[in-house]
Scaffold this motif. Structure first.
Motif, PDB file in Angstrom:
ATOM      1  N   CYS A  71      -4.495  -1.005  15.829  1.00  0.00           N
ATOM      2  CA  CYS A  71      -4.137   0.274  16.433  1.00  0.00           C
ATOM      3  C   CYS A  71      -4.903   1.369  15.710  1.00  0.00           C
ATOM      4  N   LEU A  72      -5.709   2.129  16.458  1.00  0.00           N
ATOM      5  CA  LEU A  72      -6.599   3.140  15.894  1.00  0.00           C
ATOM      6  C   LEU A  72      -6.434   4.443  16.656  1.00  0.00           C
ATOM      7  N   ILE A  73      -5.965   5.491  15.996  1.00  0.00           N
ATOM      8  CA  ILE A  73      -5.798   5.633  14.548  1.00  0.00           C
ATOM      9  C   ILE A  73      -4.430   6.240  14.276  1.00  0.00           C
ATOM     10  N   ASN A  74      -4.005   6.136  13.019  1.00  0.00           N
ATOM     11  CA  ASN A  74      -2.875   6.938  12.572  1.00  0.00           C
ATOM     12  C   ASN A  74      -3.383   8.349  12.290  1.00  0.00           C
ATOM     13  N   THR A  75      -2.531   9.216  11.812  1.00  0.00           N
ATOM     14  CA  THR A  75      -2.893  10.620  11.630  1.00  0.00           C
ATOM     15  C   THR A  75      -3.939  10.824  10.539  1.00  0.00           C
ATOM     16  N   ALA A 128      -1.898  -4.301  13.746  1.00  0.00           N
ATOM     17  CA  ALA A 128      -2.121  -3.599  12.480  1.00  0.00           C
ATOM     18  C   ALA A 128      -2.551  -2.169  12.779  1.00  0.00           C
ATOM     19  N   LYS A 129      -1.731  -1.196  12.359  1.00  0.00           N
ATOM     20  CA  LYS A 129      -2.047   0.215  12.585  1.00  0.00           C
ATOM     21  C   LYS A 129      -2.786   0.767  11.374  1.00  0.00           C
ATOM     22  N   LEU A 130      -4.000   1.267  11.612  1.00  0.00           N
ATOM     23  CA  LEU A 130      -4.902   1.616  10.525  1.00  0.00           C
ATOM     24  C   LEU A 130      -5.114   3.118  10.396  1.00  0.00           C
ATOM     25  N   THR A 131      -5.467   3.525   9.193  1.00  0.00           N
ATOM     26  CA  THR A 131      -5.726   4.931   8.895  1.00  0.00           C
ATOM     27  C   THR A 131      -7.210   5.257   9.068  1.00  0.00           C
ATOM     28  N   PRO A 132      -7.504   6.489   9.512  1.00  0.00           N
ATOM     29  CA  PRO A 132      -8.900   6.925   9.566  1.00  0.00           C
ATOM     30  C   PRO A 132      -9.390   7.449   8.223  1.00  0.00           C
ATOM     31  N   ASN A 133      -8.487   7.547   7.246  1.00  0.00           N
ATOM     32  CA  ASN A 133      -8.826   8.164   5.961  1.00  0.00           C
ATOM     33  C   ASN A 133      -9.507   7.162   5.034  1.00  0.00           C
ATOM     34  N   VAL A 134     -10.583   6.572   5.532  1.00  0.00           N
ATOM     35  CA  VAL A 134     -11.356   5.576   4.786  1.00  0.00           C
ATOM     36  C   VAL A 134     -12.840   5.832   5.031  1.00  0.00           C
ATOM     37  N   THR A 135     -13.674   5.176   4.238  1.00  0.00           N
ATOM     38  CA  THR A 135     -15.125   5.348   4.396  1.00  0.00           C
ATOM     39  C   THR A 135     -15.649   4.587   5.601  1.00  0.00           C
TER      40      THR A 135
END
Length: 324
Positions: free
Chosen positions: A210-214, A185-192
């Motif tokens: 998978c950490l992190i996407n753009t 699972a590729k995850l976004t850093p754009n979270v709290t």
């Protein structure tokens, strides 16, 4: 690119014997997926691998990820699609690809011939699309794992499944039930709190995250008073996001019991080692492929000596050892 004997001689002069280098265990385990080494190349930065075969000794890599596949062909976003920044690259490609049918017919037969693991990245507009793609791809010969791209910031709805824990868990769980190969699972850093999303992926049965996407960003032409990217905003990658990626890897490794693949600004052996020590069991090279296409195999060459500096004979010995 073959094994570099001059590199081995240099390391021997620094106190690391050729025999010690040869005995180093570079393999790594990501749930049900085992790779011969932790150096992977990120989706969207390596084409379909065929484009790189004359430059990169592909069988030496731990895994390759061709560009993300969607159910139907996508023409992507309007130009400009990329803008260089002072420490990275903004992109808003928009998942331009020929769709799953063309991938299975035109690209997978070649990918099957590669002597390394092939991980296929997929993206869906709905949970059902993710599940259908994972099922189709995962049942094909030659596919080692499926990466669920839950975090693309430059398509409509691209990060919805990566910003809500319930949605993330549900899509991962449904894909896991329908797909026989390991799920990443590729995850976004754009979270709290990225650890909460990673925990949801783990609860859904992901073999690794998978950490992190753009990182969502923007560039502006102030004279024209307009965004430079045709999409307005895009994803920032490269050296600028490495500190963010390291932070995310460390936070998730401290909170969630699931293997991690580190992504974000990795270009040197120091970068690789920082991610491994922070808690990643493997890494993906992304933006660096554009300006230094042979970087991935060079990092494979350099990894044994770096491990030896820490007195380690294998990758697993140093994963998550920050502060220990």
């Amino acid at each position: 690119m073959k094994f570099n004997p001059s590199f081995a001689r240099r390391e021997a002069e620094d106190g690391v014997s050729n025999n010690e280098l040869a005995m180093t265990d570079l393999s790594t385990t990501l749930g049900r997926l085992t790779l011969k080494n932790p150096i992977m190349v990120a989706s969207g930065t390596f084409g379909y691998a065929r484009e790189m075969e004359g430059i990169v000794d592909i069988p030496r890599l731990g895994a390759v990820l061709p560009k993300t596949i969607t159910a139907e062909p996508r023409i992507g976003n309007a130009p400009w699609r990329t803008v260089e920044t002072s420490a990275g690259l903004l992109n808003a490609i928009g998942l331009d690809n020929d769709g799953v049918d063309a991938f299975l017919e035109n690209h997978l037969p070649y990918l099957r011939t590669l002597e390394t693991a092939v991980v296929v990245s997929v993206a869906g507009r709905t949970q059902d699309e993710f599940v259908s793609l994972a099922e189709r791809i995962g049942n094909e010969a030659g596919v080692a794992a499926v990466e669920l791209n839950l975090s693309c910031p430059n398509v409509s709805g691209g990060i919805d499944f990566g910003t809500d824990a319930n949605s993330c868990r549900n899509v991962v769980e449904a894909a896991r039930r329908s797909c026989k190969v390991p799920i990443l699972a590729k995850l976004t850093p754009n979270v709290t709190r990225i650890a909460d999303i990673a925990q949801a992926a783990s609860d859904g049965g992901a073999d690794a995250v998978c950490l992190i996407n753009t990182v969502l960003g923007m560039a502006i032409d102030w004279r024209r008073r307009k965004p430079m990217l045709g999409n307005g905003m895009g994803g920032l990658s490269g050296p600028a996001i490495k500190p963010i990626a390291l932070r995310c890897v460390h936070q998730v490794a401290s909170a969630v019991n699931i293997p991690i693949i580190g992504i974000g600004g990795i270009a040197t052996i120091d970068d690789v080692m920082q991610f491994l020590v922070a808690g990643a069991s493997a890494i993906q090279i992304g933006t660096a492929n554009y300006y230094d296409p042979t970087v991935s195999t060079r990092l494979v060459d350099q990894l044994p000596a770096a491990l030896s500096e820490l007195g380690a004979t294998g990758v697993a010995e140093i994963v998550g050892t920050l502060g220990k």
